[in-house]
Scaffold this motif. Structure first.
Motif, PDB file in Angstrom:
ATOM      1  N   MET A   1      43.062 -22.948  27.297  1.00  0.00           N
ATOM      2  CA  MET A   1      41.929 -22.161  27.835  1.00  0.00           C
ATOM      3  C   MET A   1      42.446 -20.795  28.264  1.00  0.00           C
ATOM      4  O   MET A   1      43.323 -20.681  29.111  1.00  0.00           O
ATOM      5  CB  MET A   1      41.360 -22.940  29.028  1.00  0.00           C
ATOM      6  CG  MET A   1      40.468 -22.141  29.965  1.00  0.00           C
ATOM      7  SD  MET A   1      38.762 -22.110  29.453  1.00  0.00           S
ATOM      8  CE  MET A   1      38.186 -20.664  30.287  1.00  0.00           C
ATOM      9  N   SER A   2      41.931 -19.755  27.628  1.00  0.00           N
ATOM     10  CA  SER A   2      42.457 -18.422  27.924  1.00  0.00           C
ATOM     11  C   SER A   2      41.769 -17.812  29.138  1.00  0.00           C
ATOM     12  O   SER A   2      40.632 -18.133  29.454  1.00  0.00           O
ATOM     13  CB  SER A   2      42.292 -17.513  26.707  1.00  0.00           C
ATOM     14  OG  SER A   2      40.921 -17.260  26.497  1.00  0.00           O
ATOM     15  N   LEU A   3      42.511 -16.935  29.845  1.00  0.00           N
ATOM     16  CA  LEU A   3      41.961 -16.244  31.009  1.00  0.00           C
ATOM     17  C   LEU A   3      41.044 -15.122  30.567  1.00  0.00           C
ATOM     18  O   LEU A   3      39.950 -14.925  31.090  1.00  0.00           O
ATOM     19  CB  LEU A   3      43.101 -15.670  31.852  1.00  0.00           C
ATOM     20  CG  LEU A   3      44.049 -16.674  32.486  1.00  0.00           C
ATOM     21  CD1 LEU A   3      45.258 -15.959  33.058  1.00  0.00           C
ATOM     22  CD2 LEU A   3      43.332 -17.457  33.573  1.00  0.00           C
ATOM     23  N   ILE A  26      44.806 -14.280  26.274  1.00  0.00           N
ATOM     24  CA  ILE A  26      45.901 -14.371  27.236  1.00  0.00           C
ATOM     25  C   ILE A  26      45.768 -15.709  27.959  1.00  0.00           C
ATOM     26  O   ILE A  26      44.742 -15.976  28.592  1.00  0.00           O
ATOM     27  CB  ILE A  26      45.845 -13.234  28.266  1.00  0.00           C
ATOM     28  CG1 ILE A  26      45.754 -11.867  27.571  1.00  0.00           C
ATOM     29  CG2 ILE A  26      47.065 -13.296  29.187  1.00  0.00           C
ATOM     30  CD1 ILE A  26      46.929 -11.512  26.698  1.00  0.00           C
ATOM     31  N   ALA A  27      46.810 -16.523  27.859  1.00  0.00           N
ATOM     32  CA  ALA A  27      46.805 -17.826  28.516  1.00  0.00           C
ATOM     33  C   ALA A  27      47.481 -17.708  29.877  1.00  0.00           C
ATOM     34  O   ALA A  27      48.277 -16.793  30.095  1.00  0.00           O
ATOM     35  CB  ALA A  27      47.539 -18.843  27.640  1.00  0.00           C
ATOM     36  N   PRO A  28      47.181 -18.624  30.816  1.00  0.00           N
ATOM     37  CA  PRO A  28      47.802 -18.558  32.141  1.00  0.00           C
ATOM     38  C   PRO A  28      49.325 -18.566  32.050  1.00  0.00           C
ATOM     39  O   PRO A  28      49.904 -19.340  31.280  1.00  0.00           O
ATOM     40  CB  PRO A  28      47.293 -19.825  32.831  1.00  0.00           C
ATOM     41  CG  PRO A  28      46.025 -20.168  32.135  1.00  0.00           C
ATOM     42  CD  PRO A  28      46.211 -19.731  30.716  1.00  0.00           C
ATOM     43  N   GLY A  29      49.960 -17.688  32.814  1.00  0.00           N
ATOM     44  CA  GLY A  29      51.404 -17.735  32.972  1.00  0.00           C
ATOM     45  C   GLY A  29      52.232 -17.130  31.855  1.00  0.00           C
ATOM     46  O   GLY A  29      53.462 -17.112  31.943  1.00  0.00           O
ATOM     47  N   ARG A  62      35.891 -13.099  29.640  1.00  0.00           N
ATOM     48  CA  ARG A  62      36.717 -13.328  30.824  1.00  0.00           C
ATOM     49  C   ARG A  62      36.317 -14.635  31.474  1.00  0.00           C
ATOM     50  O   ARG A  62      35.135 -14.953  31.524  1.00  0.00           O
ATOM     51  CB  ARG A  62      36.457 -12.263  31.880  1.00  0.00           C
ATOM     52  CG  ARG A  62      36.910 -10.901  31.545  1.00  0.00           C
ATOM     53  CD  ARG A  62      36.589 -10.042  32.728  1.00  0.00           C
ATOM     54  NE  ARG A  62      36.843  -8.645  32.414  1.00  0.00           N
ATOM     55  CZ  ARG A  62      37.036  -7.715  33.332  1.00  0.00           C
ATOM     56  NH1 ARG A  62      36.991  -8.045  34.600  1.00  0.00           N
ATOM     57  NH2 ARG A  62      37.265  -6.485  32.984  1.00  0.00           N
ATOM     58  N   GLN A  63      37.310 -15.330  31.986  1.00  0.00           N
ATOM     59  CA  GLN A  63      37.010 -16.496  32.803  1.00  0.00           C
ATOM     60  C   GLN A  63      36.189 -16.019  34.007  1.00  0.00           C
ATOM     61  O   GLN A  63      36.477 -14.961  34.567  1.00  0.00           O
ATOM     62  CB  GLN A  63      38.326 -17.089  33.280  1.00  0.00           C
ATOM     63  CG  GLN A  63      38.257 -18.543  33.609  1.00  0.00           C
ATOM     64  CD  GLN A  63      39.620 -19.051  34.033  1.00  0.00           C
ATOM     65  OE1 GLN A  63      40.069 -18.772  35.143  1.00  0.00           O
ATOM     66  NE2 GLN A  63      40.283 -19.769  33.150  1.00  0.00           N
TER      67      GLN A  63
END
Lengths: 254, 275
Positions: A1-3, A26-29, A62-63
């Protein structure tokens, strides 16, 4: 799940297409670096993701409630404005003295709160901008050529700082660069941009991609080989500079 | 006004307001409440010419008010607002601002001067609009000055953090979810109100000076934006009262005298900075 993601976006200025059909997530971290020559649309892409520029086609996803920290390419505070580092950290959201001191300490600027922003060196200013971005407790940190104007040691220590931030806060990091080997070392993923996405992948994959070589030429390829070399073999710092040149030439001729 | 004969306790202060000097002093102090913080933004954002264009348009506003029997303050406010919005719109479209503002500022003044010349009563008293007539400030004028100034202060305080962020960097403001264009509009409206309020006090030609000089003086002694804005208020008020004194003592025109005192304070502050 991408941010945050760009879904087939196009950006145009006065009818000129600056970005064509760009998609990324962009993925978390993760640490993602956008690489490209001048005028390739790197800053435009970042500004579109931030919502500063409108997209002509496609979407920015965007999340919900995503917290973004932004470190701009440069900050020109007019010399007529007196503003201390401490006061700057409280823009636009006021933060407590304790939070401000902690953020400054994290970026190695402890005790500089009372200084004027206009009196800072380039490297100090970048660190303060980073501190301000971190105060928003971001899930994604976006940096636009954060080491522009820094010398080599300054650059290296800034990227070390970015890696620490990722380690400590778990924030994803999206940054732009046109310098090569240092940033490649600090990235999980590299996106090579020239109006559209030429190639992407791990630093190692991108550095051998023909699209990448076509864009940056052979001299650059040497610098990348140097990066690979350093990381494959874990050379010590004490055989530093001459070593660099040696390998640069070796790969150049290869 | 109706309450005055009834409420005896405030009679003394009302009598005090009968003194034209007290009214003039209060008008000067009231105006500097607004010009201090607004002037700081004018300096930070390099809007000096912008202030000039808006202030010069005030003369055209006087003509409009006389032609339509509107109160002078209202006519000035409307025309200043129209000018400020026009200029802000042009600058957003990326016109060459220096030239555009130069054309607009001086055209507005010239058109205004020609337009008011059609009104013989004003013709005789033109210098009052160009250089102010603070000694003729009535109670009603005083109320307008203070209401206008307090409205501007309230607006700036309310938007302070957003205005400051957008002034430091429009990109940072954008990334934080603010709207820099809306903050610019806040300043445009505040500027138009200040112009309308300041016309009587320092006159159309010197409003921009009242914005810029105290703020520029405050720059040298301040370490934060807030300190600079507050210092600009104090310096503006001191200039107003000092100019009033100079005007009485030497029988000089009051508006220019206020700016002379402000300019002297500025010169002293640069000397101090060098020492």
């Amino acid at each position: 799940m991408s941010l945050i993601a760009a879904d087939h976006i196009c950006v145009r200025f006065d009818g000129n297409e600056v970005l064509h059909d760009v998609s990324l997530q962009i993925a978390p971290g993760e640490i993602v670096t956008i690489l490209g020559p001048n005028g390739s649309g790197k800053s435009t892409l970042l500004r579109a993701l931030l919502g500063i520029l409108p997209v002509a086609e496609g979407r920015i996803l965007r999340q919900a409630g995503l917290r973004i920290g932004y470190v701009p390419q440069r900050l020109m505070i007019d010399r007529t404005m007196p503003i201390t580092v401490r006061r700057f950290l409280s823009l636009p959201v006021r933060v407590s003295d304790a939070a401000a001191a902690e953020a400054l300490a994290r970026v190695g600027m402890a005790g500089h709160g009372a200084e004027q922003m206009t009196a800072l060196s380039g490297g100090q200013l970048q660190r303060v901008l980073l501190a301000r971005a971190l105060l928003g407790n971001p899930q994604v940190l976006m940096l636009d050529e954060p080491t522009q104007g820094l010398d080599q040691p300054g650059e290296a220590s800034f990227y070390r700082l970015i890696e620490e931030v990722r380690r400590d806060t778990g924030a994803a990091i999206l940054m732009i660069s046109h310098d090569l080997h240092v940033v490649m070392a600090a990235s999980d993923r590299v996106i090579c941009l020239n109006g559209h996405i030429c190639c992407e992948g791990t630093p190692r994959v991108v550095s051998t991609a023909p699209e990448y070589r076509a864009l940056f030429g052979l001299g650059t390829q040497g610098a990348l080989a140097l990066y690979r070399h350093e990381h494959d073999h874990e050379h010590r710092a004490d055989d530093g500079h001459a070593h660099h040149h040696h390998h640069y030439h070796e790969h150049d001729h290869a | 006004m109706m309450a005055m004969p009834i409420i005896i306790t405030i009679t003394t202060s009302m009598t005090m307001l009968d003194d034209f000097l007290v009214r003039a002093g209060l008008a000067a102090v009231g105006l500097s409440l607004a010009t201090g913080p607004l002037g700081a933004f004018v300096v930070w954002r390099r809007m000096a010419y912008f202030g000039d264009a808006t202030a010069h348009a005030a003369v055209l506003g006087v003509a409009l008010a006389l032609a339509t029997d509107l109160p002078i303050g209202l006519g000035t406010l409307v025309v200043a607002l129209a000018m400020a919005v026009t200029v802000a719109g042009l600058s957003a479209r990326g016109w060459a601002m220096d030239t555009t503002l130069g054309v607009l500022a001086h055209s507005a003044l010239a058109f205004g001067l020609v337009a008011v010349s059609f009104f013989p009563t004003v013709r005789t008293d033109l210098s009052a609009y160009l250089f102010g007539d603070i000694l003729a400030v009535s109670r009603a004028d005083l109320v307008l000055v203070w209401l206008g100034a307090l409205a501007v202060v309230a607006l700036l305080v309310w938007r302070w953090q957003a205005l400051l962020t957008a002034t430091v960097s429009e990109d940072l403001a954008h990334a934080a979810g603010l709207r820099p264009d809306r903050e610019r509009l806040v300043l445009v409206i505040a500027l138009a109100v200040v112009v309308a309020v300041a016309l009587k006090v320092v006159g159309a030609l010197l409003i921009a000076a009242m914005l810029i000089i105290p703020a520029a003086t405050a720059r040298g002694i301040a370490r934060t934006p807030e300190a600079m804005a507050i210092a600009a208020v104090a310096i503006g008020a001191a200039s107003g009262l000092g100019g009033l004194g100079l005007s009485l003592w030497q029988d000089t025109p009051t508006g220019p005298s206020i700016i002379v005192v402000a300019a002297v304070l500025f010169a002293l502050s640069t000397l101090r900075a060098r020492a």
